[in-house]
Design a protein around this motif. Sequence first.
Motif, PDB file in Angstrom:
ATOM      1  N   UNK A 266       0.835  -1.206   0.000  1.00  0.00           N
ATOM      2  CA  UNK A 266       0.000   0.000   0.000  1.00  0.00           C
ATOM      3  C   UNK A 266       0.866   1.250   0.000  1.00  0.00           C
ATOM      4  N   UNK A 267       0.347   2.321  -0.588  1.00  0.00           N
ATOM      5  CA  UNK A 267       1.034   3.612  -0.573  1.00  0.00           C
ATOM      6  C   UNK A 267       1.193   4.022   0.889  1.00  0.00           C
ATOM      7  N   UNK A 268       2.444   4.123   1.342  1.00  0.00           N
ATOM      8  CA  UNK A 268       2.734   4.252   2.768  1.00  0.00           C
ATOM      9  C   UNK A 268       2.121   5.483   3.412  1.00  0.00           C
ATOM     10  N   UNK A 269       2.188   6.622   2.751  1.00  0.00           N
ATOM     11  CA  UNK A 269       1.638   7.839   3.348  1.00  0.00           C
ATOM     12  C   UNK A 269       0.140   7.704   3.579  1.00  0.00           C
ATOM     13  N   UNK A 270      -0.562   7.155   2.614  1.00  0.00           N
ATOM     14  CA  UNK A 270      -2.009   6.960   2.750  1.00  0.00           C
ATOM     15  C   UNK A 270      -2.308   5.981   3.892  1.00  0.00           C
ATOM     16  N   UNK A 271      -1.562   4.903   3.945  1.00  0.00           N
ATOM     17  CA  UNK A 271      -1.748   3.920   5.008  1.00  0.00           C
ATOM     18  C   UNK A 271      -1.477   4.539   6.380  1.00  0.00           C
ATOM     19  N   UNK A 272      -0.391   5.281   6.493  1.00  0.00           N
ATOM     20  CA  UNK A 272      -0.064   5.933   7.766  1.00  0.00           C
ATOM     21  C   UNK A 272      -1.175   6.886   8.200  1.00  0.00           C
ATOM     22  N   UNK A 273      -1.685   7.685   7.272  1.00  0.00           N
ATOM     23  CA  UNK A 273      -2.746   8.642   7.610  1.00  0.00           C
ATOM     24  C   UNK A 273      -4.026   7.934   8.030  1.00  0.00           C
ATOM     25  N   UNK A 274      -4.388   6.891   7.315  1.00  0.00           N
ATOM     26  CA  UNK A 274      -5.625   6.175   7.662  1.00  0.00           C
ATOM     27  C   UNK A 274      -5.469   5.435   8.988  1.00  0.00           C
ATOM     28  N   UNK A 275      -4.296   4.888   9.243  1.00  0.00           N
ATOM     29  CA  UNK A 275      -4.052   4.203  10.512  1.00  0.00           C
ATOM     30  C   UNK A 275      -4.113   5.201  11.664  1.00  0.00           C
ATOM     31  N   UNK A 276      -3.530   6.367  11.462  1.00  0.00           N
ATOM     32  CA  UNK A 276      -3.583   7.416  12.482  1.00  0.00           C
ATOM     33  C   UNK A 276      -5.034   7.841  12.721  1.00  0.00           C
ATOM     34  N   UNK A 277      -5.795   8.008  11.632  1.00  0.00           N
ATOM     35  CA  UNK A 277      -7.205   8.375  11.748  1.00  0.00           C
ATOM     36  C   UNK A 277      -7.979   7.312  12.521  1.00  0.00           C
ATOM     37  N   UNK A 278      -7.692   6.047  12.272  1.00  0.00           N
ATOM     38  CA  UNK A 278      -8.371   4.970  12.984  1.00  0.00           C
ATOM     39  C   UNK A 278      -8.148   5.098  14.490  1.00  0.00           C
ATOM     40  N   UNK A 279      -6.900   5.336  14.895  1.00  0.00           N
ATOM     41  CA  UNK A 279      -6.604   5.450  16.324  1.00  0.00           C
ATOM     42  C   UNK A 279      -7.304   6.674  16.921  1.00  0.00           C
ATOM     43  N   UNK A 280      -7.319   7.779  16.205  1.00  0.00           N
ATOM     44  CA  UNK A 280      -8.023   8.974  16.690  1.00  0.00           C
ATOM     45  C   UNK A 280      -9.508   8.669  16.862  1.00  0.00           C
ATOM     46  N   UNK A 281     -10.092   7.976  15.906  1.00  0.00           N
ATOM     47  CA  UNK A 281     -11.509   7.608  16.007  1.00  0.00           C
ATOM     48  C   UNK A 281     -11.753   6.676  17.195  1.00  0.00           C
ATOM     49  N   UNK A 282     -10.858   5.735  17.442  1.00  0.00           N
ATOM     50  CA  UNK A 282     -11.011   4.838  18.591  1.00  0.00           C
ATOM     51  C   UNK A 282     -10.895   5.606  19.908  1.00  0.00           C
ATOM     52  N   UNK A 283     -10.011   6.594  19.944  1.00  0.00           N
ATOM     53  CA  UNK A 283      -9.920   7.441  21.142  1.00  0.00           C
ATOM     54  C   UNK A 283     -11.217   8.216  21.348  1.00  0.00           C
ATOM     55  N   UNK A 284     -11.761   8.753  20.268  1.00  0.00           N
ATOM     56  CA  UNK A 284     -13.043   9.460  20.359  1.00  0.00           C
ATOM     57  C   UNK A 284     -14.139   8.507  20.835  1.00  0.00           C
ATOM     58  N   UNK A 285     -14.138   7.290  20.305  1.00  0.00           N
ATOM     59  CA  UNK A 285     -15.108   6.274  20.700  1.00  0.00           C
ATOM     60  C   UNK A 285     -15.068   6.062  22.210  1.00  0.00           C
ATOM     61  N   UNK A 286     -13.872   5.899  22.745  1.00  0.00           N
ATOM     62  CA  UNK A 286     -13.707   5.683  24.189  1.00  0.00           C
ATOM     63  C   UNK A 286     -14.222   6.892  24.969  1.00  0.00           C
ATOM     64  N   UNK A 287     -13.870   8.081  24.536  1.00  0.00           N
ATOM     65  CA  UNK A 287     -14.327   9.296  25.231  1.00  0.00           C
ATOM     66  C   UNK A 287     -15.846   9.417  25.188  1.00  0.00           C
TER      67      UNK A 287
END
Length: 134
Positions: free
Chosen positions: A86-107
């Motif tokens: 996978x295009x690394x920059x895109x993967x890194x951004x989406x992975x980071x977004x996933x973690x941010x969303x999971x943090x929001x989910x917990x909050x």
Amino acid sequence: MTFAGLTLAYWTVLVAALLPIACAGLAKWGMFSKPRREGGYDNHNPRAWLAQQGDWRARANAAQANSFESLPFYIGAVIIAHQLGAFQTRLDLMAFLYVVLRLMYILFYLADMATLRSLVWTVALAVNIAILFI
């Protein structure tokens, strides 16, 4: 982007793996110094103690369970995306977004904002599926 030989996406796997542990800590927060006989944390029977909790402690425990449940699919998606080149920059951004969303989910779970929590859970699932197919 790499740090210590790992891509940002791989670092997010570590963060995602630590989220359930953080939720468990939140559920038990402030109860370690209180005696068991007064309702303090019971390390001899922690699951039964957690099952008796209410309000935000019960929600933190539920967020812990959901964080563990979502982890295998996320780890698999990140590994598969890497293996398929996978295009690394895109993967890194989406992975980071996933973690941010999971943090929001917990909050949102802790704050008892059920509709927002479910919406964020759905978006995080969609991002996870997108990571798999990058």
